[in-house]
Motif scaffolding. Structure first.
Motif, short mmCIF file in Angstrom:
data_model
loop_
_atom_site.label_atom_id
_atom_site.label_comp_id
_atom_site.label_asym_id
_atom_site.label_seq_id
_atom_site.Cartn_x
_atom_site.Cartn_y
_atom_site.Cartn_z
N GLN A 53 14.21 -56.17 26.74
CA GLN A 53 13.45 -56.46 25.53
C GLN A 53 12.99 -55.16 24.90
N MET A 54 12.37 -55.28 23.75
CA MET A 54 12.01 -54.08 23.01
C MET A 54 10.56 -54.16 22.54
N ASN A 90 10.37 -62.36 31.23
CA ASN A 90 10.47 -61.69 32.53
C ASN A 90 11.57 -60.62 32.54
N ARG A 146 20.38 -60.61 27.55
CA ARG A 146 19.34 -60.30 26.57
C ARG A 146 17.95 -60.57 27.13
N PRO A 189 10.12 -66.16 22.79
CA PRO A 189 11.19 -65.84 23.76
C PRO A 189 11.29 -66.88 24.87
N LEU A 240 7.28 -59.16 27.40
CA LEU A 240 7.28 -59.54 28.82
C LEU A 240 7.55 -61.03 29.02
N PHE A 290 8.23 -52.42 19.61
CA PHE A 290 8.48 -51.67 18.39
C PHE A 290 7.36 -50.69 18.08
N ARG A 349 4.77 -60.37 24.24
CA ARG A 349 6.01 -61.03 23.80
C ARG A 349 7.22 -60.43 24.52
N VAL A 409 19.55 -52.36 22.41
CA VAL A 409 19.12 -53.76 22.38
C VAL A 409 20.02 -54.64 21.51
N GLY A 410 21.05 -54.04 20.92
CA GLY A 410 22.03 -54.86 20.22
C GLY A 410 21.74 -55.09 18.75
#
Lengths: 331, 321
Positions: free
Chosen positions: A104-105, A182, A100, A127, A179, A107, A177, A70-71
């Motif tokens: 998404q991630m 999209n 990006r 987002p 999602l 946690f 968040r 995810v960078g």
């Protein structure tokens, strides 16, 4: 849903952390530089619409891989291709934002992953605003309500602060968040390990439903084999930063090839009470700073030969599985 | 994805004012305040002095710095004693020029509080910004900022303020020195105090930046400045508030000290410190009120602000609850 095309391809991924003492201390105290090999030559591909699970003990490099993808952390070497495009080569900021948005991630700790000073609606809207998806406030609000309903929360919950929710509800907020932009691809870093067992299943089923609904692709990181079996279509087993076995979930659980995989499976508690004798996990994972020579697993392996102590095994295919072992099981 | 669920949008009913007051009254902080008599007294003192400072020109019986309203015959009148020439009585007496001490205190605390608040605001903005950058960015920038702060902290902050004050004054043309005295004072005291904020904010920022909510913001691709402002800053403000309150007392005392030493505000707009300096010349000749009342005001102000800061520190410290 899946057309076999790889959405995410990781090749030769490597990450080394410099954990040396400061230069002055090294010179005076005579210490050498120390490096922590968190991720060592990891390659895998995830087809669109599938779930690829990474399993391993603490310190095996699972979370580092998630954060590289995810960078959040730059890789030391290797390439990550998302939908065919090499992420490291994208220099154009607007193009980077487009990429990006698509991954998404989620946690691990829902108590830490939501800003305690922001209302839930603002957290989910962030987002949407950051990617400039919706212009006016009313549309953003409507979308936030939609997302909350999607994760089975009350849209009116958006006015609350994170501390007013339980762990499971917070993780739903975190999923909403994730999602919001999209995305096509979600990196899930132990999304249920901080939750009560009773809530885990709800979150996992929600994630599966969402995957089906939107054709999401998951990279699912876990140390819980039961969860992995429930979620994943393919599993990679990590040991000290190396991917020791990659196989389909069915294959891996029915016929493990690597002695380490078998050791992990043998240690799983037997809830079905078949009377199977559990073998506890032997030993502990060595320090990633001072790794064993040859195959990293040889000090804990009961089938290790002399060759295992000196020569690191290369990846080879056995049936549908890819294994890094000189003495694979069932070969 | 948009057409999947026709859920109602969140109803944006912000709580009404009455609900918010009720919620604030029930909050932990309000509870702790209601049960701490010392804090209530301190807050009352601070509010009274603030009120006096803000509305001083309307409350004060005279404008002590308008020569036309002064009568030299009324000089050195003792408190609550009729003047021997005019028969006027003064609540806190008068100084040698016939200035009403009560009025000078109102005007003086105005300057003291203004300099105090402005200096705290300046050092807070500077220190918080540098602390956020140092803690969030890390690396060489962190080293440069924090070593500068460390070096400055090895000097007594009043000494630093004196040095900055002296240095800045040499840059200002003599003609505008009096007008610029207050801004220069604010700059000097503010610059002397920024390392306190920077150190605290850097420490908290380094903890917060590794939390997952900051990482989540980075995954979205937000600019570091936005992450610092929107995500990290609100979560480091608690300790900053405590230092700022304690720093206000320090800044007021620093201003008084500098003015007492004669390097602070010009005589045309005296602060509490200037009044104390002037007053101490008369203490040996028996005119005790010229010194005592400004000194007591300064003491009460600094003590009350300090007590408020102490209380705030305890309330915001989760370990003490």
């Amino acid at each position: 849903m899946s057309d076999g095309r790889a959405l995410l391809e990781v090749e030769g991924l490597r990450r080394v952390f410099d954990v040396s003492k400061p230069w002055l201390n090294r010179v005076i105290e005579g210490h050498r530089q120390q490096f922590l090999h968190a991720v060592d030559d990891v390659s895998f591909a995830i087809p669109a619409g599938r779930t690829f699970a990474l399993v391993g003990e603490s310190g095996s490099g699972k979370s580092t891989i998630a954060r590289i993808i995810v960078g959040l952390i730059a890789p030391s070497a290797g390439t990550i291709r998302f939908d065919g495009a090499d992420i490291a080569r994208i220099k154009n900021p607007s193009e980077m934002r487009q990429i990006r948005r698509r991954f998404q991630m989620i946690f691990q700790d829902p108590y830490a992953s939501l800003n305690p000073r922001m209302r839930v609606a603002d957290i989910i809207a962030e987002p949407i605003r950051a990617f400039g998806l919706l212009g006016d406030t009313a549309a953003v609000q409507h979308r936030v309500g939609e997302l909350l309903a999607l994760v089975r929360l009350d849209p009116r919950d958006g006015l609350k602060y994170p501390h007013e929710f339980s762990g499971g509800q917070r993780q739903r907020v975190a999923i909403a968040r994730a999602l919001a932009g999209n995305p096509q691809f979600l990196v899930c870093d132990e999304p249920t390990s901080a939750l009560d067992v009773s809530v885990q299943a709800q979150i996992l089923n929600l994630m599966r439903d969402l995957q089906e609904q939107f054709g999401l692709t998951y990279l699912f990181i876990s140390h819980n084999l039961a969860v992995v079996r429930h979620m994943a279509s393919e599993v990679g087993v990590l040991y000290l930063g190396r991917l020791v076995e990659v196989a389909t979930t069915h294959e891996l659980f029915s016929a493990p090839r690597h002695p380490y995989t078998r050791m992990l499976l043998d240690a799983v508690p037997d809830l079905a009470m078949t009377g199977r004798v559990r073998t506890p996990v032997q030993g502990e994972i060595p320090s990633p700073i001072d790794r064993p020579q040859g195959c990293h697993f040889h000090p804990r392996c009961d089938v290790a030969k002399d060759r295992c102590r000196t020569e690191a095994p290369a990846a080879r295919s056995i049936g549908a599985a890819t294994v890094r072992c000189h003495t694979p099981l069932g070969a | 994805m948009t057409e999947t669920s026709a859920a109602p949008a969140p109803v944006r009913t912000r709580p009404s004012l009455r609900e918010r007051i009720a919620a604030a009254w029930d909050s932990d902080i309000a509870y702790s305040f209601r049960h701490s008599p010392v804090t209530i007294v301190a807050a009352v003192i601070v509010l009274l002095l603030l009120f006096g400072a803000i509305f001083g020109p309307w409350i004060a019986p005279q404008n002590p710095f308008d020569p036309g309203s002064l009568n030299l015959m009324e000089g050195k009148t003792a408190p609550l004693t009729p003047n021997m020439f005019t028969g006027k009585t003064f609540l806190l007496g008068t100084d040698d020029q016939g200035r009403d001490v009560f009025s000078t205190i109102l005007y003086g605390s105005r300057v003291s509080l203004f300099v105090g608040f402005a200096a705290v605001a300046f050092s807070m903005v500077l220190g918080v910004t540098l602390g956020l950058i140092a803690g969030y960015r890390g690396g060489w920038l962190d080293s440069v900022i924090m070593r500068t702060a460390d070096i400055q902290l090895t000097f007594e902050s009043l000494l630093v303020a004196l040095m900055i004050f002296g240095f800045t004054r040499t840059l200002i043309p003599p003609g505008s020195q009096n007008e610029l005295a207050v801004p220069v004072l604010i700059l000097a005291i503010g610059l002397a105090e920024w390392p306190q904020y920077a150190r605290t904010v850097r420490g908290v920022t380094m903890v917060e930046r590794n939390k997952e909510y900051v990482q989540a913001a980075r995954v979205i691709g937000l600019h570091p400045a936005i992450i610092m402002m929107r995500h990290v800053l609100p979560n480091v403000l608690g300790p900053v508030l405590v230092i700022a309150t304690l720093g206000l007392a320090l800044a007021i005392i620093a201003e008084a000290t500098l003015s007492f030493l004669g390097v602070g505000v010009p005589p045309t707009q005296p602060s509490l410190g200037t009044l104390i300096r002037v007053g101490q010349e008369y203490i040996v000749s028996g005119e005790w009120w010229i010194l005592l009342f400004p000194a007591v005001t300064l003491l009460a102000l600094a003590l009350a602000v300090n007590l408020l800061g102490d209380w705030l520190r305890d309330v915001l410290n989760p370990k003490l609850r």
